[in-house]
Design a protein around this motif. Structure first.
Motif, PDB file in Angstrom:
ATOM      1  N   ALA A  30      32.401  81.385  37.608  1.00 49.53           N
ATOM      2  CA  ALA A  30      31.509  82.254  36.839  1.00 49.53           C
ATOM      3  C   ALA A  30      30.658  83.069  37.802  1.00 49.53           C
ATOM      4  O   ALA A  30      30.145  82.542  38.793  1.00 49.53           O
ATOM      5  CB  ALA A  30      30.633  81.432  35.909  1.00 49.53           C
ATOM      6  N   VAL A  31      30.518  84.356  37.508  1.00 52.30           N
ATOM      7  CA  VAL A  31      29.807  85.292  38.384  1.00 52.30           C
ATOM      8  C   VAL A  31      28.515  85.736  37.694  1.00 52.30           C
ATOM      9  O   VAL A  31      28.528  86.095  36.511  1.00 52.30           O
ATOM     10  CB  VAL A  31      30.680  86.520  38.693  1.00 52.30           C
ATOM     11  N   TYR A  32      27.418  85.722  38.456  1.00 51.62           N
ATOM     12  CA  TYR A  32      26.111  86.114  37.928  1.00 51.62           C
ATOM     13  C   TYR A  32      25.447  87.104  38.888  1.00 51.62           C
ATOM     14  O   TYR A  32      25.511  86.951  40.111  1.00 51.62           O
ATOM     15  CB  TYR A  32      25.195  84.902  37.768  1.00 51.62           C
ATOM     16  N   ASP A  33      24.776  88.082  38.322  1.00 52.83           N
ATOM     17  CA  ASP A  33      23.908  88.977  39.072  1.00 52.83           C
ATOM     18  C   ASP A  33      22.547  88.294  39.171  1.00 52.83           C
ATOM     19  O   ASP A  33      21.917  88.000  38.151  1.00 52.83           O
ATOM     20  CB  ASP A  33      23.804  90.312  38.337  1.00 52.83           C
ATOM     21  N   VAL A  34      22.095  88.015  40.409  1.00 52.35           N
ATOM     22  CA  VAL A  34      20.836  87.296  40.593  1.00 52.35           C
ATOM     23  C   VAL A  34      19.789  88.195  41.235  1.00 52.35           C
ATOM     24  O   VAL A  34      19.006  87.769  42.085  1.00 52.35           O
ATOM     25  CB  VAL A  34      21.039  85.997  41.411  1.00 52.35           C
ATOM     26  N   THR A  35      19.780  89.458  40.821  1.00 50.59           N
ATOM     27  CA  THR A  35      18.714  90.353  41.261  1.00 50.59           C
ATOM     28  C   THR A  35      17.357  89.732  40.961  1.00 50.59           C
ATOM     29  O   THR A  35      16.428  89.795  41.764  1.00 50.59           O
ATOM     30  CB  THR A  35      18.852  91.719  40.560  1.00 50.59           C
ATOM     31  N   ASP A  36      17.244  89.125  39.786  1.00 45.12           N
ATOM     32  CA  ASP A  36      16.089  88.306  39.446  1.00 45.12           C
ATOM     33  C   ASP A  36      16.561  86.861  39.371  1.00 45.12           C
ATOM     34  O   ASP A  36      17.184  86.453  38.390  1.00 45.12           O
ATOM     35  CB  ASP A  36      15.506  88.737  38.103  1.00 45.12           C
TER      36      ASP A  36
END
Length: 801
Positions: free
Chosen positions: A388-394
């Motif tokens: 699973a891929v997540y954008d962790v900008t925050d």
């Protein structure tokens, strides 16, 4: 009952109109409570958003031989990004893979080691391999083997004094850190710790002179609340400040070490999670209605920059915590995935129900990387076979990006941000099942074809998704041209009918209906489904011979109404039922209007006494209960395998399409085809079993290979929707000795793909796109309220009104 004459075939017009979605019948499948929360189309993954696409799947055994058990557990990538080095504990070696052209990787050979490699790292031109040489749990040992990458020669072998697990190399290039686990014996006292000797962290001061590398030992005893005298470090990651974060999985603890000072600077309990809405019972049903409180027991860990890190909470002997957590560097939780990881798996058909009583989808590996300036987190599900891929900008609010399918047991996740690549290594090598351990390469840019089908769910959504898998049959939904219905086989119970919206991309499973018998949910091995013109469906149910544990079950035709209630069960003729082996009914089709209904079935394998390579297609006449049979000649089977039928679709009353497939996966797959045939004139007039003449419509193999994954064996569902399009789907076996990936195929306009024409010739060859036939199999014309079917067959045009 004889096959209808040309005149009698006029009755097929009403049925054909219904099959094409022109009859306004009510919806046959009721919405589930979960479907009430289906987000709008825009809430699903945008196909043009930045994402990852699978480029290649490379079996680990290509570095040795197909007969050799070879795995790829943990991987590292050379400094130039062109070589993948993977640990192969089964073969006591590391394997090399050249990814200079990441879409066409080439095997690079192996290097034998003095024990089982547990992890690998790269420092400039050197490969650091941690090797377990232990002879027992109570007398652990290991070495660090340092290879020159260019020459593949050992430049130094360093005694580690204990059994190593993870290796990490600092981004600064100044240090390496090795978790010396001294793992417990899981068969002793149910794996409870303490079990001495204790573990520690080894710090290696790196330089260009390998002979000058110095090792230091950082003690981790006395820190954890769980077995403080027996720390068992599992995984390690290093940030840009030369700080190592270490997971003590069995101790449920996290430790941060200053590598320059060789000292622990902080430690914290990993704590527990209270999970509600999870499935904790292995019973063949995925129902998210349980609650548990369990320690996180993190396995993989990765820094997110220098001020936060993330853990994959595999859980261990105290249960599965089924998610991941993001922490501030000081050890405070800023985000926890809760039940969302399991639910994402279920929405993509990748939830391992057989692990519900243990660790669920079992997140284990985790990695971080920046792509096009944006930070991404990658969490691998060891049992669900996905990342699973997540954008962790925050970091406090990760944004879900996508699910990437993998082969079985994804363990190592490595980012190669300089080349925009992601490398996933999978360790499970199932030779007998045709699934091999592999290294898979993904490229950042645009998304690939997966998922081609899913149910609606986004992390943070309160309602659980519709759970699904093992889609074994497809049917049109009369009156709803952009809808299909799928049925599940006996991997899951009870039997359910799932409505699919094909107007969405990916196709969306939006409704579910449970099949009942006498008011009670019932489980069949349903392998086919076909809509009736008068409402409801026929199911093809595959029987099974008796076993040591279970009595024999019959092959059946089962009629269910619009509410899913069983109305009738029709057995096969006794002489046919007695001759069927372990592979029985696999497809079902319906022709004829109410009162003249005929149900057609495909038997997957040869009957006892029938010619080798020949299977049967049967017709059951509902009005008088009579049966008649056709003979169908299969393609040649691959060496050691078999070929059979797995679906049957009515194009009209006397033209059918079948899915013919072998039982091979991956590179070994050879037969995945759609054939069409016409019913011989006069069929059913005598007792003979006439042979049909089949014509190739489309070779599915190029389509199954198009997303560069492991080719699926079970293409088991196919249907013509009311919109005139032909669709097919694979059965993922519910992840039971299978990758679990489901492929939903959009094959094009049915009249193009399945048409005969040209003197009965087949379709055009396929080169990665659906075949276009020379002439259509049928066109429905509406004029002045009168319907007519115009069909080309053997160079004759027939008009039926």
């Amino acid at each position: 009952m004889p096959h209808p004459s040309s005149a009698a075939r006029r009755t097929r017009v009403a049925a054909a109109a219904g099959a094409l979605g022109l009859v306004a019948l009510p919806a046959l499948v009721a919405p589930s409570p979960a479907a009430q929360a289906v987000p709008p189309l825009g809430a699903l993954r945008a196909t043009d958003a930045p994402a990852f696409q699978r480029l290649a799947t490379v079996p680990a055994h290509l570095n040795s031989s197909a007969d050799d058990e070879a795995v790829a557990e943990i991987s590292a990538v050379s400094a130039d990004g062109n070589t993948v080095i993977s640990t192969d504990a089964a073969g006591r070696r590391v394997g090399f893979l050249n990814i200079s052209d990441p879409a066409n990787p080439t095997p690079g050979g192996v290097f034998d080691l003095p024990g089982e490699p547990t992890s690998v790292g790269v420092h400039k031109g050197f490969v650091l391999v941690a090797v377990n040489t232990s002879e027992s749990f109570t007398d652990p040992s290991g070495v660090l083997v340092v290879l020159d990458l260019a020459s593949r020669e050992v430049v130094r072998e360093i005694d580690l004094g204990g059994q190593p697990d993870s290796v990490a190399v600092a981004p600064s290039g100044g240090y390496a850190a090795i978790a010396i686990e001294n793992e417990r014996d899981e068969d002793l006292d149910d794996g409870e710790i303490p079990q001495l000797p204790a573990g520690w962290l080894t710090v290696v001061d790196l330089s260009d002179d390998v002979d000058a590398w110095e090792l230091s030992r950082v003690e981790l005893t006395g820190l954890a609340e769980v077995a403080p005298g027996d720390p068992e470090p599992e995984y390690v990651s290093i940030n840009g400040r030369d700080e190592a974060v270490v997971t003590l999985q069995e101790n449920n603890h996290l430790v941060v070490v200053d590598l320059a000072g060789k000292k622990v600077v902080r430690d914290v309990s990993a704590g527990s999670v209270e999970l509600s809405g999870v499935d904790t019972v292995e019973d063949g049903s995925i129902v998210f209605d349980d609650s548990v409180t369990v320690p996180r027991e993190p396995d993989g860990v990765t820094w997110i920059g220098d001020t936060a890190f993330a853990t994959a909470n595999e859980g261990d002997y105290q249960g599965g915590s089924r998610g991941f957590t993001i922490w501030n560097a000081d050890g405070r939780v800023v985000y926890d995935a809760g039940n969302s990881f399991d639910r994402l798996a279920a929405a993509h058909g990748l939830y391992p129900e057989g692990r519900s009583d243990a660790k669920g989808s079992e997140p284990e590996g985790i990695a971080f990387g920046r792509f096009d300036g944006r930070p991404y987190l990658f969490v691998a599900s060891e049992r669900g076979n996905f990342v699973a891929v997540y954008d962790v900008t925050d970091p406090a609010a990760p944004a879900f990006v996508q699910v990437l399918p993998t082969t079985n047991g994804p363990e190592g996740v490595t980012t190669v941000a300089s080349r925009g690549l992601l490398v996933v290594s999978s360790e499970e090598d199932l030779v007998d099942e045709g699934i091999r351990a592999s290294v898979q390469i993904y490229r950042f840019g645009r998304a690939g074809a997966f998922p081609s089908i899913r149910s609606a769910y986004e992390p943070g959504q309160q309602a659980a998704p519709i759970t699904w898998g093992a889609l074994s049959g497809l049917s049109a939904v009369p009156g709803q041209p952009d809808k299909l219905v799928a049925v599940n086989d006996n991997v899951y119970t009870p039997t359910r009918l799932l409505t699919i919206d094909v107007a969405r991309t990916p196709a969306l499973i939006e409704k579910e209906l449970t099949v009942t018998k006498g008011g009670t949910p019932v489980g069949y091995d349903a392998e086919g489904v076909a809509a009736r013109a008068g409402g409801g469906y026929w199911l093809a149910v595959e029987g099974a011979p008796a076993s040591d544990d279970e009595p024999a079950t019959p092959n059946l035709l089962v009629h269910v109404d619009d509410a899913g209630a069983v109305q009738d069960e029709v057995p096969l003729p006794a002489e046919v039922a007695a001759a069927i082996g372990g592979n029985g009914l696999e497809g079902v089709a319906v022709t004829g209007a109410e009162g003249a209904e005929q149900v057609w079935v495909a038997v997957q394998r040869e009957l006892k006494g029938d010619p080798a390579g020949t299977v049967r297609i049967g017709r059951y006449s509902v009005a008088d209960g009579g049966w008649a049979w056709l003979s169908y000649k299969l393609d040649a089977a691959p060496s050691g395998g078999w070929v059979g039928l797995s679906e049957l679709v009515a194009v009209d009353d006397d033209t059918f399409a079948v899915v013919e497939r072998d039982n091979r996966r991956g590179p070994a797959a050879t037969v995945k085809k759609v054939y069409a045939f016409d019913v011989p004139d006069g069929f059913g007039a005598g007792d003979d079993m006439p042979a049909v003449t089949k014509r190739l419509a489309v070779d599915l193999l190029p389509l199954l290979r198009a997303d560069n994954g492991w080719v699926q064996d079970k293409v088991e569902g196919m249907a013509i929707a009311g919109n005139g399009q032909l669709y097919a789907v694979t059965d993922n076996d519910g992840l039971d000795d299978a990758t679990g990936e489901t492929v939903f195929l959009r094959l094009g306009k049915a009249t193009d793909v399945l048409g005969g024409g040209g003197g009965g010739g087949g379709g055009l060859p396929v080169t990665g796109a659906p075949a276009l036939a020379l002439a259509g199999a049928g066109v429905l014309i509406a004029a002045g309220g009168i319907f007519a079917v115009v069909r080309a067959r053997r160079n004759r045009i027939r008009f039926t009104a």
